[in-house]
Design a protein around this motif. Sequence first.
Motif, PDB file in Angstrom:
ATOM      1  N   UNK A 263      42.654  27.344  38.884  1.00 21.26           N
ATOM      2  CA  UNK A 263      42.694  28.571  38.082  1.00 21.26           C
ATOM      3  C   UNK A 263      42.105  29.745  38.858  1.00 21.26           C
ATOM      4  N   UNK A 264      41.199  29.453  39.784  1.00 16.67           N
ATOM      5  CA  UNK A 264      40.627  30.517  40.598  1.00 16.67           C
ATOM      6  C   UNK A 264      41.712  31.137  41.483  1.00 16.67           C
ATOM      7  N   UNK A 265      42.542  30.255  42.043  1.00 16.46           N
ATOM      8  CA  UNK A 265      43.575  30.725  42.953  1.00 16.46           C
ATOM      9  C   UNK A 265      44.646  31.520  42.202  1.00 16.46           C
ATOM     10  N   UNK A 266      45.022  31.020  41.023  1.00 12.36           N
ATOM     11  CA  UNK A 266      46.019  31.722  40.226  1.00 12.36           C
ATOM     12  C   UNK A 266      45.486  33.094  39.817  1.00 12.36           C
ATOM     13  N   UNK A 267      44.161  33.171  39.593  1.00  7.77           N
ATOM     14  CA  UNK A 267      43.538  34.444  39.245  1.00  7.77           C
ATOM     15  C   UNK A 267      43.710  35.511  40.321  1.00  7.77           C
ATOM     16  N   UNK A 268      43.878  35.094  41.601  1.00  9.11           N
ATOM     17  CA  UNK A 268      44.156  36.065  42.669  1.00  9.11           C
ATOM     18  C   UNK A 268      45.357  36.929  42.297  1.00  9.11           C
ATOM     19  N   UNK A 269      46.374  36.264  41.753  1.00  9.06           N
ATOM     20  CA  UNK A 269      47.658  36.929  41.516  1.00  9.06           C
ATOM     21  C   UNK A 269      47.688  37.586  40.141  1.00  9.06           C
ATOM     22  N   UNK A 270      47.180  36.880  39.128  1.00 11.62           N
ATOM     23  CA  UNK A 270      47.348  37.384  37.766  1.00 11.62           C
ATOM     24  C   UNK A 270      46.160  38.224  37.320  1.00 11.62           C
ATOM     25  N   UNK A 271      45.311  38.610  38.257  1.00 13.05           N
ATOM     26  CA  UNK A 271      44.236  39.555  37.978  1.00 13.05           C
ATOM     27  C   UNK A 271      43.377  39.120  36.814  1.00 13.05           C
ATOM     28  N   UNK A 272      42.872  37.888  36.883  1.00 11.39           N
ATOM     29  CA  UNK A 272      42.015  37.420  35.796  1.00 11.39           C
ATOM     30  C   UNK A 272      40.983  36.443  36.332  1.00 11.39           C
ATOM     31  N   UNK A 273      39.809  36.463  35.726  1.00 10.75           N
ATOM     32  CA  UNK A 273      38.808  35.450  36.010  1.00 10.75           C
ATOM     33  C   UNK A 273      38.137  35.614  37.371  1.00 10.75           C
ATOM     34  N   UNK A 274      37.487  34.533  37.812  1.00 12.41           N
ATOM     35  CA  UNK A 274      36.717  34.550  39.051  1.00 12.41           C
ATOM     36  C   UNK A 274      37.572  34.872  40.272  1.00 12.41           C
ATOM     37  N   UNK A 275      38.814  34.387  40.258  1.00  5.52           N
ATOM     38  CA  UNK A 275      39.657  34.512  41.440  1.00  5.52           C
ATOM     39  C   UNK A 275      39.891  35.947  41.851  1.00  5.52           C
ATOM     40  N   UNK A 276      40.203  36.769  40.875  1.00  5.04           N
ATOM     41  CA  UNK A 276      40.526  38.152  41.194  1.00  5.04           C
ATOM     42  C   UNK A 276      39.318  38.859  41.782  1.00  5.04           C
ATOM     43  N   UNK A 277      38.145  38.643  41.172  1.00 11.54           N
ATOM     44  CA  UNK A 277      36.921  39.262  41.671  1.00 11.54           C
ATOM     45  C   UNK A 277      36.615  38.772  43.086  1.00 11.54           C
ATOM     46  N   UNK A 278      36.865  37.478  43.330  1.00 10.11           N
ATOM     47  CA  UNK A 278      36.635  36.921  44.660  1.00 10.11           C
ATOM     48  C   UNK A 278      37.494  37.649  45.683  1.00 10.11           C
ATOM     49  N   UNK A 279      38.739  37.882  45.313  1.00  6.63           N
ATOM     50  CA  UNK A 279      39.659  38.560  46.226  1.00  6.63           C
ATOM     51  C   UNK A 279      39.173  39.989  46.505  1.00  6.63           C
ATOM     52  N   UNK A 280      38.754  40.673  45.441  1.00 11.77           N
ATOM     53  CA  UNK A 280      38.259  42.048  45.612  1.00 11.77           C
ATOM     54  C   UNK A 280      37.029  42.077  46.516  1.00 11.77           C
ATOM     55  N   UNK A 281      36.073  41.168  46.225  1.00  9.97           N
ATOM     56  CA  UNK A 281      34.838  41.168  47.002  1.00  9.97           C
ATOM     57  C   UNK A 281      35.086  40.788  48.454  1.00  9.97           C
ATOM     58  N   UNK A 282      36.038  39.876  48.682  1.00 13.30           N
ATOM     59  CA  UNK A 282      36.343  39.481  50.055  1.00 13.30           C
ATOM     60  C   UNK A 282      36.930  40.652  50.813  1.00 13.30           C
ATOM     61  N   UNK A 283      37.857  41.385  50.187  1.00 14.10           N
ATOM     62  CA  UNK A 283      38.492  42.473  50.931  1.00 14.10           C
ATOM     63  C   UNK A 283      37.528  43.647  51.105  1.00 14.10           C
ATOM     64  N   UNK A 284      36.549  43.776  50.183  1.00 16.93           N
ATOM     65  CA  UNK A 284      35.574  44.851  50.342  1.00 16.93           C
ATOM     66  C   UNK A 284      34.375  44.405  51.181  1.00 16.93           C
ATOM     67  N   UNK A 285      34.406  43.155  51.641  1.00 20.35           N
ATOM     68  CA  UNK A 285      33.334  42.597  52.473  1.00 20.35           C
ATOM     69  C   UNK A 285      31.970  42.667  51.790  1.00 20.35           C
ATOM     70  N   UNK A 286      31.956  42.452  50.473  1.00 25.63           N
ATOM     71  CA  UNK A 286      30.666  42.340  49.767  1.00 25.63           C
ATOM     72  C   UNK A 286      30.268  40.869  49.822  1.00 25.63           C
ATOM     73  N   UNK A 287      29.658  40.473  50.933  1.00 24.47           N
ATOM     74  CA  UNK A 287      29.516  39.044  51.227  1.00 24.47           C
ATOM     75  C   UNK A 287      28.613  38.325  50.235  1.00 24.47           C
ATOM     76  N   UNK A 288      27.502  38.976  49.803  1.00 24.89           N
ATOM     77  CA  UNK A 288      26.613  38.237  48.894  1.00 24.89           C
ATOM     78  C   UNK A 288      27.279  38.075  47.519  1.00 24.89           C
ATOM     79  N   UNK A 289      28.144  39.026  47.144  1.00 23.34           N
ATOM     80  CA  UNK A 289      28.917  38.856  45.912  1.00 23.34           C
ATOM     81  C   UNK A 289      29.872  37.670  46.040  1.00 23.34           C
ATOM     82  N   UNK A 290      30.486  37.561  47.229  1.00 23.99           N
ATOM     83  CA  UNK A 290      31.359  36.418  47.492  1.00 23.99           C
ATOM     84  C   UNK A 290      30.577  35.120  47.318  1.00 23.99           C
TER      85      UNK A 290
END
Lengths: 295, 269
Positions: A242-269
């Motif tokens: 569900x985390x991985x699906x969240x990357x695409x469907x903009x929901x849950x932990x996955x989407x935030x993980x993707x945002x934080x990774x691309x913004x290089x907020x490492x401790x948030x990751x």
Amino acid sequence: MDDVRLEAAQARMLPDATARTPTRRATLHLAAGVLVTVVAAWWFVLAQEGSDVPAAGQVLDRTVDFAGRLLGVGDEATPAYAQSAKWAVVGRLALDTVVMSVLAAGMAGLGALATIAFAARSLTIGEFAPANRLLGRAAYLVVRGVHVVARSVPELVWALLLVFLVRPGVLAGALALALHDLGVMGRLGADVIDGLDRGPLRGLRASGARRLEILAYGVLPAALPQLVTFLLYRWEVIIRASVVVGFITAAGLGFQLRLDLSARRWTDVALILLVYVLLVWTVDLASTALRRLAR
Amino acid sequence: MSAAPGLVGVRPRFNRRGALTALLAGAFLASLAMVAGDELTHSGGGAAAWDLLGSLLRPDLSRAFLATVAEASLLTLGYAVAGMSVALVIGVPGAFLVSGVLTRRRVVRAGSVAAGRSVFATLRAIHELVWALLLLSILGLTPLAGVLAIGIPYGATVARVLGERLQDVPPAPPAALETAGASPWQILCYARLPLAGADMAGYVFYRFECAVRAAAVLSFIGLGGIGYRIEIALADLRFEQVWTLLAALVTVIVIVDRVSAMVRARMVV
């Protein structure tokens, strides 16, 4: 152990009492074949995708560096995992992820319940086939086909397709997860029905039960505990995905993980990864406890 | 109808299956209630659905595109095989470790089992694609990141499941060898592996089928294969190509399924 049986059934490999040791010759052939395939695969992947593989020492340095960034070493700001406000935000996202996974498992379970009777050989083309042979065979082929396609396409690809039709969010993610899982549950459920003890079913038929009655009083009661067990087991797989699906469907932990990774907020990751692993473990424990109830 | 002697008047205090049903239905309904206000489709959804379904009737079967599809399928298979080779390098020794079959000393065994279990449980909890994202940050965009992203979590799963298979063999043959003075290695090679081998190979093939699906979506971090082509086709709204690619993916999975059934049949007969 229960887990082993489940995994075995999932691999369609319930221990076979007649299994014998493979011959030495067959084993040698298999080993040679596997070795050639592996070498060819590595060669093909590196040839196609470029072989700029970093050296071992470099990898070690970068790993240490990456771990340091995750922990916030040398970072002036307070690391995310030390801020209670961040925990609250991530906790809320984790709840969304759980809701997504429960919806997905529920929808897949209901979908499987509605279709597995048509995907079971014994009820469509085998011993308990309907009088109309053609109809039984057609239902079997169509429903099996739907299950195979649903299962072969990964959740992420279902999500990519669904966002064309469905508003991004928890529900879209749940649908993508449910589609793939319907295929898996369909296959497992049909196998459960085909593996049922035929005795009680024959008894019902001999005493004049119609097909629907055989299904309601013979097949379902015998298959349901096993199906619920599989569903709970699949829930563990779904929460991971569900985390991985969240990357695409903009929901849950996955989407935030993707945002934080691309913004290089490492401790948030790091915080999201921590909550993710804790969530998977919690679901594993909950599923194990609930499976005990199903027995 | 009379109850069995000794059971007269005894009723189960707690209906476990009823409780489970209520719990599962409750969780599902509560989840449903949480998204009940959300709208499902968006404004363009209807039109897009027609485009998608309409193009299903005319998949792109031009020769040039089929060549692309074949190459993408081979690449996805290549990633899956390479990933599984890493998974086996991790998983087979890992299985010996977490099953504790290689040592007789209680303390060593308990320690190795506990350590192995917790490490592999953590590696396994993280999804392939999350691994892929992390490895991308460390290694950069190299095929190695994709191969390891499959190999690490799958290796951990393979270790656990194969380890359990090794433990669950019938106890008599290993015990007999032990009585005859065999070392743990000899017991492994002459009792446990022959008893569990075919079963273990079957599981590895099942995992390979999963690896093909995982490899298909490595495009997510920018690596090639079927998923990469699907993403391109979706971005260009070439739905007729999407269907061809999905058909290829289904075909590859079905072929892998058939081949693994064949190999398993040869191994057990």
